[in-house]
Write a protein that holds these residues in place. Sequence first.
Motif, PDB file in Angstrom:
ATOM      1  N   PRO A 195       0.803  -1.230   0.000  1.00 34.19           N
ATOM      2  CA  PRO A 195       0.000   0.000   0.000  1.00 34.19           C
ATOM      3  C   PRO A 195       0.832   1.273   0.000  1.00 34.19           C
ATOM      4  N   PRO A 240       1.076   2.070  -5.240  1.00 34.40           N
ATOM      5  CA  PRO A 240       0.401   3.258  -5.784  1.00 34.40           C
ATOM      6  C   PRO A 240       1.365   4.264  -6.390  1.00 34.40           C
ATOM      7  N   SER A 241       2.596   4.347  -5.884  1.00 30.23           N
ATOM      8  CA  SER A 241       3.558   5.303  -6.440  1.00 30.23           C
ATOM      9  C   SER A 241       3.979   4.901  -7.846  1.00 30.23           C
ATOM     10  N   ALA A 286       1.011   5.623 -10.262  1.00 25.11           N
ATOM     11  CA  ALA A 286       0.767   7.059 -10.440  1.00 25.11           C
ATOM     12  C   ALA A 286       1.888   7.753 -11.201  1.00 25.11           C
ATOM     13  N   LEU A 343      -5.498  -2.616  -5.077  1.00 25.19           N
ATOM     14  CA  LEU A 343      -4.896  -1.277  -5.086  1.00 25.19           C
ATOM     15  C   LEU A 343      -4.979  -0.659  -6.476  1.00 25.19           C
ATOM     16  N   ARG A 355      -8.425   0.601  -7.041  1.00 23.10           N
ATOM     17  CA  ARG A 355      -8.729   1.764  -6.224  1.00 23.10           C
ATOM     18  C   ARG A 355      -7.976   3.007  -6.681  1.00 23.10           C
ATOM     19  N   CYS A 356      -6.702   2.834  -7.094  1.00 25.27           N
ATOM     20  CA  CYS A 356      -5.852   3.986  -7.393  1.00 25.27           C
ATOM     21  C   CYS A 356      -5.868   4.383  -8.863  1.00 25.27           C
TER      22      CYS A 356
END
Length: 397
Positions: free
Chosen positions: A65, A69-70, A73, A100, A103-104
């Motif tokens: 988590p 996500p990094s 993104a 994830l 969601r992201c």
Amino acid sequence: MSTLAWFAFASLAAWVWLLLGQGFFWRTDQRLPPPRDDEHAREEPGAWPRVVVVVPARDEAGVLPLSLPSLLAQDYPGVAEVILVDDGSTDGTGSLAAELAGRCGGLPLTVASPGEPEPGWTGKLWALRHGMALARARGPEFLLLTDADIAHGPDGLRRLVSAAVGNDLDLVSQMARLRAESAWERLIVPAFVYFFAQLYPFRWINRARPRATAAAGGCVLLRTETAVAAGVPEAIRQAVIDDVSLARAVRRAGGRIWLGLAERVDSVRPYPGLGELWRMVARSAYAQLRHSPLLLVGTVAGLVVVYLVPPVALVTGAAAGDAPAAWAGGAAWAVMAGSYVPMLRYYRQPLWLAPLLPFTASLYLLMTVDSAVRHHRGRGAAWKGRTYARPEAAPER
């Protein structure tokens, strides 16, 4: 002069040589290079190449988590996607990664599983083999190989590709900034990078005519055609120190390599206690010495003379009235501590840790000996529930 004074002067001479003759390893200014051509005209590539990010992951639900996500993104102008290889996890790593991604949003994510490693493969390289095969089917020009505990700044991929394309590099590697928050992390982690740079001076690696070869496995941008030419990862399938082995395979294939410290690439894996840090170092220390008892004896002797003699000579010499031993020991200790200051600043740690480097070095000495003992007992390198009794050392370049 006394015997202690002779040892103290030998240590001081070693530190003067290390300071000036070992590639200025103690400096922390090797950062991503700008493109070689006109800096304003070619800050970034004109046509951004396709990139596939490959993330080997085994039981990484605790850190995903903070890291995945990094990657999703990334602000990358070209085509990019992420492949996470769930290497036999038992904690739901694969399903968490898919959750994830849903969601992201961001870059497309594929979760794959390679099954148990075949004989002759270490687990991480088996996962990389599977991920790289899937990636090559997408026809990328570059592969970003990154560990599951590494968080990347939003422009990280853009900057890596710009450096590789602008400098015609085949492998660009950044040593992620490891976590240094607990007391043991503060004591041991900056020294880990300091010792690595002493062994593989970044300036030597990055020269047009290199004198050393290494990479940092947490963040490696690799040109796909060079990986194929180097036979990676098959050529290094048994390596425990996979990053150094990868760099040497690329160099043997004629590839150009760059290694430096990261600015916005961070490891989020915690090592709160001494035990976790000890296992991290001990699992590969003896492999770095090519499982050689002679190299082990030489390394232990070198650590004693270079790191432990100075404080002993200063304290013992001062107590016994041995001025030459005390003076030489104090001078060597001062040079040692001063050379450690840039790394402490890079890690944003208090400078009073610098004089404690001999104590930290003694811990590394014990970790190295423990690594050899484990190897000769048949336990070899152990990580994430797998044990490699007699893995190969990293091949020479």
